[in-house]
Motif scaffolding. Structure first.
Motif, PDB file in Angstrom:
ATOM      1  N   ALA A 117      -3.698  66.860  37.949  1.00  0.00           N
ATOM      2  CA  ALA A 117      -3.699  65.982  36.779  1.00  0.00           C
ATOM      3  C   ALA A 117      -2.276  65.555  36.436  1.00  0.00           C
ATOM      4  O   ALA A 117      -1.360  66.375  36.423  1.00  0.00           O
ATOM      5  N   VAL A 118      -2.121  64.279  36.150  1.00  0.00           N
ATOM      6  CA  VAL A 118      -0.815  63.739  35.775  1.00  0.00           C
ATOM      7  C   VAL A 118      -0.263  64.470  34.561  1.00  0.00           C
ATOM      8  O   VAL A 118       0.945  64.719  34.467  1.00  0.00           O
ATOM      9  N   GLU A 119      -1.123  64.845  33.633  1.00  0.00           N
ATOM     10  CA  GLU A 119      -0.691  65.520  32.406  1.00  0.00           C
ATOM     11  C   GLU A 119       0.034  66.828  32.702  1.00  0.00           C
ATOM     12  O   GLU A 119       0.923  67.234  31.956  1.00  0.00           O
ATOM     13  N   SER A 120      -0.320  67.481  33.761  1.00  0.00           N
ATOM     14  CA  SER A 120       0.316  68.752  34.119  1.00  0.00           C
ATOM     15  C   SER A 120       1.739  68.571  34.627  1.00  0.00           C
ATOM     16  O   SER A 120       2.577  69.457  34.466  1.00  0.00           O
ATOM     17  N   VAL A 121       2.015  67.430  35.224  1.00  0.00           N
ATOM     18  CA  VAL A 121       3.320  67.216  35.860  1.00  0.00           C
ATOM     19  C   VAL A 121       4.454  67.334  34.846  1.00  0.00           C
ATOM     20  O   VAL A 121       5.454  68.007  35.089  1.00  0.00           O
ATOM     21  N   GLY A 122       4.319  66.696  33.704  1.00  0.00           N
ATOM     22  CA  GLY A 122       5.369  66.749  32.693  1.00  0.00           C
ATOM     23  C   GLY A 122       5.626  68.158  32.201  1.00  0.00           C
ATOM     24  O   GLY A 122       6.784  68.568  32.041  1.00  0.00           O
ATOM     25  N   VAL A 123       4.567  68.902  31.974  1.00  0.00           N
ATOM     26  CA  VAL A 123       4.709  70.290  31.516  1.00  0.00           C
ATOM     27  C   VAL A 123       5.385  71.124  32.598  1.00  0.00           C
ATOM     28  O   VAL A 123       6.322  71.873  32.327  1.00  0.00           O
ATOM     29  N   LEU A 124       4.937  70.975  33.825  1.00  0.00           N
ATOM     30  CA  LEU A 124       5.527  71.747  34.920  1.00  0.00           C
ATOM     31  C   LEU A 124       6.997  71.406  35.096  1.00  0.00           C
ATOM     32  O   LEU A 124       7.837  72.293  35.245  1.00  0.00           O
TER      33      LEU A 124
ATOM     34  N   LYS B 161       5.478  81.094  43.773  1.00  0.00           N
ATOM     35  CA  LYS B 161       4.476  80.038  43.713  1.00  0.00           C
ATOM     36  C   LYS B 161       3.545  80.261  42.531  1.00  0.00           C
ATOM     37  O   LYS B 161       2.993  81.349  42.364  1.00  0.00           O
ATOM     38  N   HIS B 162       3.406  79.216  41.718  1.00  0.00           N
ATOM     39  CA  HIS B 162       2.414  79.237  40.647  1.00  0.00           C
ATOM     40  C   HIS B 162       1.062  78.970  41.270  1.00  0.00           C
ATOM     41  O   HIS B 162       0.859  77.933  41.907  1.00  0.00           O
ATOM     42  N   ASP B 163       0.141  79.866  41.073  1.00  0.00           N
ATOM     43  CA  ASP B 163      -1.221  79.660  41.539  1.00  0.00           C
ATOM     44  C   ASP B 163      -1.881  78.557  40.719  1.00  0.00           C
ATOM     45  O   ASP B 163      -1.551  78.349  39.552  1.00  0.00           O
ATOM     46  N   ARG B 164      -2.805  77.874  41.334  1.00  0.00           N
ATOM     47  CA  ARG B 164      -3.492  76.777  40.651  1.00  0.00           C
ATOM     48  C   ARG B 164      -4.185  77.256  39.373  1.00  0.00           C
ATOM     49  O   ARG B 164      -4.376  76.489  38.439  1.00  0.00           O
TER      50      ARG B 164
ATOM     51  N   GLU C   3      13.397  79.286  44.120  1.00  0.00           N
ATOM     52  CA  GLU C   3      12.734  78.055  43.702  1.00  0.00           C
ATOM     53  C   GLU C   3      11.283  78.361  43.360  1.00  0.00           C
ATOM     54  O   GLU C   3      10.723  79.356  43.818  1.00  0.00           O
ATOM     55  N   VAL C   4      10.687  77.472  42.571  1.00  0.00           N
ATOM     56  CA  VAL C   4       9.284  77.616  42.202  1.00  0.00           C
ATOM     57  C   VAL C   4       8.483  76.484  42.816  1.00  0.00           C
ATOM     58  O   VAL C   4       8.911  75.329  42.801  1.00  0.00           O
ATOM     59  N   ILE C   5       7.320  76.834  43.347  1.00  0.00           N
ATOM     60  CA  ILE C   5       6.364  75.862  43.849  1.00  0.00           C
ATOM     61  C   ILE C   5       5.130  75.955  42.961  1.00  0.00           C
ATOM     62  O   ILE C   5       4.604  77.046  42.743  1.00  0.00           O
ATOM     63  N   ALA C   6       4.681  74.839  42.434  1.00  0.00           N
ATOM     64  CA  ALA C   6       3.451  74.814  41.640  1.00  0.00           C
ATOM     65  C   ALA C   6       2.347  74.221  42.503  1.00  0.00           C
ATOM     66  O   ALA C   6       2.448  73.080  42.959  1.00  0.00           O
ATOM     67  N   GLU C   7       1.303  74.994  42.754  1.00  0.00           N
ATOM     68  CA  GLU C   7       0.210  74.510  43.590  1.00  0.00           C
ATOM     69  C   GLU C   7      -0.978  74.118  42.729  1.00  0.00           C
ATOM     70  O   GLU C   7      -1.102  74.540  41.582  1.00  0.00           O
ATOM     71  N   GLY C   8      -1.824  73.290  43.284  1.00  0.00           N
ATOM     72  CA  GLY C   8      -3.050  72.914  42.591  1.00  0.00           C
ATOM     73  C   GLY C   8      -2.855  71.854  41.523  1.00  0.00           C
ATOM     74  O   GLY C   8      -3.641  71.767  40.596  1.00  0.00           O
ATOM     75  N   VAL C   9      -1.811  71.048  41.650  1.00  0.00           N
ATOM     76  CA  VAL C   9      -1.566  69.993  40.672  1.00  0.00           C
ATOM     77  C   VAL C   9      -2.568  68.871  40.926  1.00  0.00           C
ATOM     78  O   VAL C   9      -2.551  68.238  41.978  1.00  0.00           O
TER      79      VAL C   9
ATOM     80  N   ARG D 140      -0.775  79.752  26.716  1.00  0.00           N
ATOM     81  CA  ARG D 140      -0.694  80.997  27.506  1.00  0.00           C
ATOM     82  C   ARG D 140      -0.324  80.692  28.953  1.00  0.00           C
ATOM     83  O   ARG D 140       0.474  81.404  29.558  1.00  0.00           O
ATOM     84  N   ARG D 141      -0.894  79.631  29.494  1.00  0.00           N
ATOM     85  CA  ARG D 141      -0.529  79.231  30.854  1.00  0.00           C
ATOM     86  C   ARG D 141       0.941  78.797  30.901  1.00  0.00           C
ATOM     87  O   ARG D 141       1.668  79.098  31.835  1.00  0.00           O
ATOM     88  N   GLN D 142       1.370  78.082  29.887  1.00  0.00           N
ATOM     89  CA  GLN D 142       2.770  77.663  29.814  1.00  0.00           C
ATOM     90  C   GLN D 142       3.698  78.872  29.751  1.00  0.00           C
ATOM     91  O   GLN D 142       4.773  78.867  30.349  1.00  0.00           O
ATOM     92  N   ALA D 143       3.278  79.916  29.057  1.00  0.00           N
ATOM     93  CA  ALA D 143       4.092  81.133  28.972  1.00  0.00           C
ATOM     94  C   ALA D 143       4.253  81.777  30.348  1.00  0.00           C
ATOM     95  O   ALA D 143       5.362  82.200  30.716  1.00  0.00           O
ATOM     96  N   VAL D 144       3.181  81.841  31.116  1.00  0.00           N
ATOM     97  CA  VAL D 144       3.260  82.422  32.464  1.00  0.00           C
ATOM     98  C   VAL D 144       4.170  81.566  33.341  1.00  0.00           C
ATOM     99  O   VAL D 144       5.026  82.084  34.062  1.00  0.00           O
ATOM    100  N   ILE D 145       4.009  80.257  33.270  1.00  0.00           N
ATOM    101  CA  ILE D 145       4.822  79.343  34.068  1.00  0.00           C
ATOM    102  C   ILE D 145       6.301  79.507  33.717  1.00  0.00           C
ATOM    103  O   ILE D 145       7.169  79.542  34.588  1.00  0.00           O
ATOM    104  N   SER D 146       6.588  79.656  32.446  1.00  0.00           N
ATOM    105  CA  SER D 146       7.961  79.837  31.987  1.00  0.00           C
ATOM    106  C   SER D 146       8.562  81.132  32.521  1.00  0.00           C
ATOM    107  O   SER D 146       9.708  81.159  32.991  1.00  0.00           O
ATOM    108  N   VAL D 147       7.808  82.210  32.457  1.00  0.00           N
ATOM    109  CA  VAL D 147       8.300  83.511  32.917  1.00  0.00           C
ATOM    110  C   VAL D 147       8.539  83.502  34.429  1.00  0.00           C
ATOM    111  O   VAL D 147       9.546  84.027  34.904  1.00  0.00           O
ATOM    112  N   VAL D 148       7.647  82.900  35.181  1.00  0.00           N
ATOM    113  CA  VAL D 148       7.833  82.826  36.632  1.00  0.00           C
ATOM    114  C   VAL D 148       9.071  81.992  36.958  1.00  0.00           C
ATOM    115  O   VAL D 148       9.843  82.343  37.856  1.00  0.00           O
TER     116      VAL D 148
END
Length: 89
Positions: free
Chosen positions: A51-58, A11-14, A43-49, A25-33
């Motif tokens: 903003a719409v802008e974050s969805v595309g990156v995630l 799980k990606h913390d918010r 599977e990966v769960i991203a919590e704390g979404v 830097r946040r994108q790098a952590v998300i990529s490594v996880v």
């Protein structure tokens, strides 16, 4: 410990999710996880979404599950089924 547990979900913390659309830097952590989860057939769960802008990156890093106030706030158990029925229609 992760080697012993072999988790099905990571799980990606918010903290890492908020602002990930503009923070390399946040994108790098998300990529490594995401890569770590793939290595464990997990599977990966991203919590704390929130903003719409974050969805595309995630999504570009392949988290299958997103949760946060962008989709819904906390619900009482008795409110879950009516929420799901409204959301699926």
């Amino acid at each position: 410990m992760i080697l012993d547990v072999c988790p099905d979900y990571l799980k990606h913390d918010r903290y890492f999710v908020e602002g990930c659309d503009t923070d390399a830097r946040r994108q790098a952590v998300i990529s490594v996880v995401a890569q770590l989860a793939r290595n464990f057939d997990g599977e990966v769960i991203a919590e704390g979404v929130s903003a719409v802008e974050s969805v595309g990156v995630l999504r570009s890093f392949a988290p299958r599950y997103l949760q946060g106030f962008l989709f819904a706030g906390p619900l009482a158990v008795e409110d879950l089924l009516p929420f799901l029925l409204r959301s699926s229609g």
